[in-house]
Design a protein around this motif. Structure first.
Motif, short mmCIF file in Angstrom:
data_model
loop_
_atom_site.label_atom_id
_atom_site.label_comp_id
_atom_site.label_asym_id
_atom_site.label_seq_id
_atom_site.Cartn_x
_atom_site.Cartn_y
_atom_site.Cartn_z
N ALA A 175 0.74 -1.21 -0.09
CA ALA A 175 0.01 0.18 -0.02
C ALA A 175 0.91 0.94 0.35
N ALA A 176 2.08 1.09 0.86
CA ALA A 176 2.66 2.57 1.04
C ALA A 176 3.65 2.55 0.06
N ALA A 177 4.16 1.55 -1.36
CA ALA A 177 4.67 1.56 -2.35
C ALA A 177 3.99 2.15 -3.59
N THR A 178 2.68 1.47 -3.59
CA THR A 178 1.24 2.45 -4.74
C THR A 178 0.92 3.59 -4.80
N LEU A 179 1.04 4.12 -3.16
CA LEU A 179 0.83 5.41 -3.04
C LEU A 179 1.77 6.12 -2.60
N MET A 180 3.54 6.00 -3.13
CA MET A 180 4.55 6.69 -3.37
C MET A 180 4.69 6.68 -5.20
N ASN A 181 4.30 5.45 -5.51
CA ASN A 181 4.73 6.05 -6.90
C ASN A 181 3.44 6.68 -7.71
N PHE A 182 2.53 6.73 -6.70
CA PHE A 182 1.37 8.00 -7.39
C PHE A 182 1.63 8.62 -7.13
N ALA A 183 2.21 9.81 -5.82
CA ALA A 183 2.28 10.79 -4.93
C ALA A 183 3.66 10.77 -5.84
N TRP A 184 5.41 10.35 -6.30
CA TRP A 184 5.94 10.75 -6.49
C TRP A 184 6.32 10.81 -7.66
N ALA A 232 -1.37 13.97 -9.46
CA ALA A 232 -2.17 12.25 -9.64
C ALA A 232 -1.15 12.30 -11.28
N TRP A 233 -0.39 13.05 -12.06
CA TRP A 233 -0.39 12.69 -13.36
C TRP A 233 1.59 12.93 -13.51
N SER A 234 2.20 14.14 -12.86
CA SER A 234 2.74 14.45 -12.70
C SER A 234 4.28 13.87 -11.66
N GLY A 235 3.42 13.82 -10.50
CA GLY A 235 3.94 13.07 -9.44
C GLY A 235 4.93 14.38 -8.15
N LEU A 236 4.77 13.92 -7.55
CA LEU A 236 5.73 14.35 -6.35
C LEU A 236 6.96 15.13 -6.75
#
Lengths: 213, 213
Positions: free
Chosen positions: A188-197, B196-200
């Motif tokens: 879950a943390a990796a999914t959000l990290m990928n999404f967010a980062w 969401a698209w580009s990421g932080l």
């Protein structure tokens, strides 16, 4: 002999046992359906003792919210070491968040679901914790933005919006992970990290963010 | 003459007027504090007529939730044109979402805040709408992932997680935008699109996603 032992147990310890039982029952049954009889029985104490220590069902529920909110906020803070690169701080914070919510599913249910679905004053208690976490994430993103640019491109309002988005995404994902078989806290943390980062755009073109070994 | 006009107004029109008034009062006062007197007065009808048409405060509130949920879901669907590139579909969907929640702040308050903070059966109504939106976003991300890769790198569970994260982020940001002066719907949509698209990671290094002109 048993009675003597009971009396000698310090009040603070007894209270924690009651709160342990209450978080479990509130989290699993919901606030309305939770019975004080069941909570007392699970805590191994009499119902009058629960009322003596924690006053009412409402006060007991508020005590649960406060304890779980403090534990979650402290777990996230403890997971993040200032001074590391921004993506590492974010990854550590997300891992701490998802590990804590996975290890304390009843506590997370109390905070995310129960406390928000039974009106005031419970919702206000959770809103206060959430504001603290948003402020923490906002500072993290702001510091990272300053480190990345000498003249930051991200205005203050944008940083606040990003923090709101990140916290909302984390809440949603934690609730989903806790009811979806086979999703670990790390996933879950990796999914959000990928999404967010990395962002969806990079993910879709195959550029994923790789967690540290 | 006024009475004759009143009688001739079709029931469906009258009901919509009652729902308009109810959404406004529920959204601004909260479910508990909202009074049926005030709703009837704002709708320009008698209180017995509200009860005759909509039965009870609880049923009226559920009718409000259903109407606002349908309107929001339809607005998002209508905003997205299948066949366009994934980032364009996402941008259009987010713009439609934030425009609708900004134009209907009381409706959004009913869905996001009031319906979720007053227990069942209201929370279940909103959960059903949310599940539909998550499913819609999941399909969007899945289609985009298939378009980007012949052999998709994103497993099904990961796509579902990304959709949960995106919906949670949008909910959180809409609530924030509606109470933060100076944040327009377009800005909120752009903030989330960038996130969401580009990421932080890309944002912090100055690589922003640029909306179509």
């Amino acid at each position: 002999m048993g009675a003597v032992k009971t009396k000698r147990m310090p009040r603070a310890v007894r209270e924690q046992q009651m709160l342990d039982a209450a978080v479990r029952i509130f989290g699993q049954r919901g606030y309305m359906a939770a019975s004080m009889d069941e909570i007392a029985e699970l805590a191994g104490v009499s119902k009058p003792l629960v009322y003596l220590y924690l006053n009412s069902k409402e006060d007991l529920f508020i005590a649960c919210i406060r304890r779980e909110a403090t534990a979650l906020t402290e777990a996230v803070r403890a997971g993040v070491r200032p001074g590391l690169p921004a993506d590492r701080q974010l990854w550590d914070g997300l891992q701490a968040f998802f590990a804590h919510t996975a290890e304390h599913p009843d506590g997370w249910s109390v905070l995310h679901l129960q406390a928000r679905t039974h009106g005031e004053p419970f919702a206000a208690e959770v809103a206060a914790m959430r504001a603290e976490i948003v402020a923490f994430v906002t500072r993290l993103v702001a510091v990272a933005a300053r480190a990345a640019h000498r003249d930051p491109d991200l205005p203050e309002g944008e940083v606040a919006g990003l923090a709101e988005a990140l916290v909302g995404a984390a809440e949603s994902l934690a609730a989903w992970a806790n009811v979806t078989p086979g999703v670990t806290a790390r996933q879950a943390a990796a999914t959000l990290m990928n999404f967010a980062w990395s962002g969806l755009g990079n993910l879709l073109s195959g550029h994923v963010w790789t967690p540290p070994a």
